[in-house]
Enzyme design. Structure first.
Site, PDB file in Angstrom:
ATOM      1  N   ASP A  52      -5.819   2.329  -3.257  1.00 52.07           N
ATOM      2  CA  ASP A  52      -7.079   2.183  -2.515  1.00 52.07           C
ATOM      3  C   ASP A  52      -7.395   3.458  -1.733  1.00 52.07           C
ATOM      4  O   ASP A  52      -8.430   3.549  -1.077  1.00 52.07           O
ATOM      5  CB  ASP A  52      -7.069   0.958  -1.605  1.00 52.07           C
ATOM      6  CG  ASP A  52      -5.999   0.995  -0.515  1.00 52.07           C
ATOM      7  OD1 ASP A  52      -5.180   1.939  -0.504  1.00 52.07           O
ATOM      8  OD2 ASP A  52      -5.978   0.067   0.322  1.00 52.07           O
ATOM      9  N   SER A  75       0.819  -1.207   0.000  1.00 50.08           N
ATOM     10  CA  SER A  75       0.000   0.000   0.000  1.00 50.08           C
ATOM     11  C   SER A  75       0.858   1.265   0.000  1.00 50.08           C
ATOM     12  O   SER A  75       1.632   1.499  -0.905  1.00 50.08           O
ATOM     13  CB  SER A  75      -0.954  -0.041   1.200  1.00 50.08           C
ATOM     14  OG  SER A  75      -1.935   0.956   1.118  1.00 50.08           O
TER      15      SER A  75
END
Length: 444
Positions: free
Chosen positions: A244, A101
Site C-alpha cells: 500500500d 504491512s
C-alpha cells in the site's frame, strides 16, 4: 484491556498478542456486525501477505467467518489495496486483509474493510469490539454454515485489469527496478509494470514466509538504490510488505519520498483537469517544501492529522481526487479506496513517459527543507502540549521563521512524549529553534 483497534486495524506479535483465538473472535464479531440483514449467506473477501503466520491466521479468520454463516471468497496472497478493491467487485459486505504491512515478519495484523472496500469508521470498530466482549453468539448449523471459494487467479486478473485502467498510455522504453519487499507484491507488481510496457527488474520478489520486509522494501532503500545505479535504470520503485506504499529512487540513486511523489502527481492531474478543486490532501508531517511547490503550481493543500485514515476522511468529505503521506501512502479515490503503491508507481511511470522527463527533474519541484525532530519525555503530554507558555513559545518561533520555516508540536499517540518538529531554511536554524522549544516543553 485498552482499545483493540489501532490506526490501521489490529496488529501485534503473531501467536502471542495476535493469536488464532483472537483472530477467530475478531472475524466472528466482524461478520455479526457487518452482515447484511436478511441475507442468509453474506460474503466476505479474504486475502493475506506471504508471511508464515498468515497461513495460521487465515485459517482462524476463515473459521470465524464461516461459523457466523458468512461465505468466504479467498483471493490468496495479494496487496492490501487489491483486497479493498475486490471487496467492492465481489459485492462483499466486508473484506479482511491479514498483514502487518511494513512491520517485521514476527508481527501480523488484521485489517477490515466495510462494503465497497472502505476503511471502518471508529464507531464500527467499537461495535465489533463490543460484539467480541459479549461472546458466544448463536451459530448456524447445516446448510447455513458459510462456505469457502478460492479465486486466487481470477482475483489477481481482476486487480491487474483495474490497474491497467489507471494508465492512460503505455510506458514502453522505461526501465524500472521494483523492490517487492518479499511481500504481497512479489508477483503482481512486476506483472503490472510489464503489462504497462516497462522493462522490469524485480528484486526481493522471492517470499519464503520469513523474509518479508527483511532489510528491503520501502523502509530499507539501500538495496534498490544500488540496483538502480548498477542497472542504469530510469527509476526504482519500492513497496512495503502489503504494497500500500510506494517510494521511488531516481537514476542516480537519490530517494524520492511521498511528498515529491504527490507533487509530481498533483501537477500532472492539475494539467489534465483531474485534480478535483485543484487541491491536494496531505498530513501535517509533509515537509514545507511540498507546500511551497504546490503554491508555485497553483495547487491548494488541505492538511490533516497524521494517519492515512484522516487523509481518506478529508478526501471523502471534500470530494478531492489526490491525497497521501510522506511515507508513501498515496490515494487516488477514482481508482481505489485506500493507498495503492502499485497504482502510484504506474502513475509515476506514465508521467515520465508523457513528459519525456527523468523522475529527478519531475520530483525536483519539491525542495525539501531541513527538518529536526526532538522528542521530549514529560509526565502529562496533554497538559504540557496545551500549556500557555508552550503556545507562546511556538508562536514566537513561527514569527521568527516566517514563510521560510514551520513548527509542529504534538503529543505522541502511544507514549508520554511531546514531539517538537522544526523546519527551516538551514539545519542550524532548525536545530536551534527545536532545542529552544524542547527546553521550554521540558520545563513545564
Amino acid at each position: 484491556m485498552g482499545r483493540l483497534f489501532g490506526t490501521d486495524g489490529v496488529r501485534g506479535l503473531a501467536n502471542e498478542l495476535l493469536s488464532p483465538e483472537l483472530a477467530l473472535r475478531i472475524a466472528g464479531a466482524a461478520a455479526e456486525t457487518l452482515s447484511r440483514p436478511g441475507t442468509e449467506h453474506s460474503v466476505a473477501v479474504l486475502g493475506r501477505d506471504p508471511r508464515a503466520s498468515g497461513e495460521m491466521l487465515e485459517a482462524a479468520v476463515t473459521a470465524g467467518l464461516t461459523a457466523a454463516g458468512m461465505d468466504v471468497i479467498n483471493v490468496g496472497v495479494l496487496p492490501t489495496p487489491a483486497v479493498a478493491y475486490l471487496t467492492g467487485v465481489y459485492d462483499a459486505c466486508l473484506g479482511i486483509m491479514i498483514s502487518a504491512s511494513h512491520n517485521p515478519m514476527p508481527d501480523n495484523g488484521i485489517k477490515i474493510f466495510a462494503a465497497g472496500g472502505h476503511k471502518l469508521e471508529d464507531d464500527v470498530e467499537d461495535r465489533i469490539e463490543a460484539a467480541m466482549e459479549i461472546g458466544n453468539p448463536p451459530r448456524p448449523t447445516g446448510a447455513a454454515i458459510g462456505r469457502v471459494r478460492n479465486v486466487h487467479d481470477e482475483a489477481a486478473a481482476k486487480y491487474l485489469a483495474r490497474l491497467a485502467e489507471a494508465v492512460p498510455a503505455r510506458v514502453d522504453g522505461l526501465t524500472v527496478v521494483v523492490d517487492c519487499a518479499h511481500g504481497a507484491a512479489s508477483e503482481i507488481a512486476p506483472a503490472a509494470y510489464r503489462a504497462a510496457g516497462a522493462h522490469v527488474i524485480a528484486i526481493n520478489a522471492e517470499p519464503d514466509g520469513l523474509n518479508i520486509n527483511d532489510g528491503c522494501g520501502s523502509t530499507h532503500l539501500d538495496q534498490i538504490r544500488r540496483a538502480v545505479v548498477e542497472a542504469g535504470a530510469d527509476i526504482g520503485i519500492a513497496h512495503d510488505g502489503d504494497a500500500d506504499r510506494c517510494l521511488a529512487v531516481d537514476a542516480s540513486g537519490a530517494i524520492i519520498d511521498g511528498d515529491a511523489i504527490m507533487a509530481v502527481l498533483a501537477i500532472a492531474m492539475a494539467e489534465t483537469g483531474e485534480l478535483a478543486h485543484n487541491t491536494l490532501v496531505a498530513t501535517v508531517m509533509s515537509n514545507l517544501g511540498l507546500h511551497i511547490a504546490m503554491r508555485a503550481a497553483g495547487v491548494a493543500v488541505r492538511t490533516t492529522a497524521v494517519g492515512d485514515r484522516y487523509v481518506l476522511e478529508e478526501l471523502r468529505n471534500g470530494e478531492y481526487s489526490l491525497g497521501g503521506e510522506q511515507s508513501g501512502h498515496v490515494v487516488l479515490p477514482k481508482y481505489g479506496t485506500t493507498g495503492d503503491g502499485i497504482l502510484t508507481g504506474l502513475r509515476l511511470l506514465h508521467r515520465m513517459g508523457q513528459t519525456g522527463k527523468p523522475i529527478a527533474e519531475l520530483a525536483g519541484v519539491v525542495q525539501t527543507l531541513p527538518q529536526v525532530l526532538v522528542n521530549v519525555r514529560v509526565s502529562d503530554k496533554a497538559v504540557v502540549a496545551a500549556h500557555p507558555s508552550v503556545a507562546e513559545a511556538v508562536s514566537a518561533a513561527e514569527l521568527r521563521l516566517g514563510d521560510a520555516g514551520r513548527v509542529l508540536l504534538r503529543p505522541s499517540g502511544t507514549e508520554q512524549l511531546v514531539r517538537v518538529m522544526v523546519e527551516a531554511s538551514d539545519t542550524e536554524t532548525a536545530q536551534r529553534v527545536a532545542d529552544e522549544l524542547a527546553g521550554i516543553v521540558a520545563s513545564v
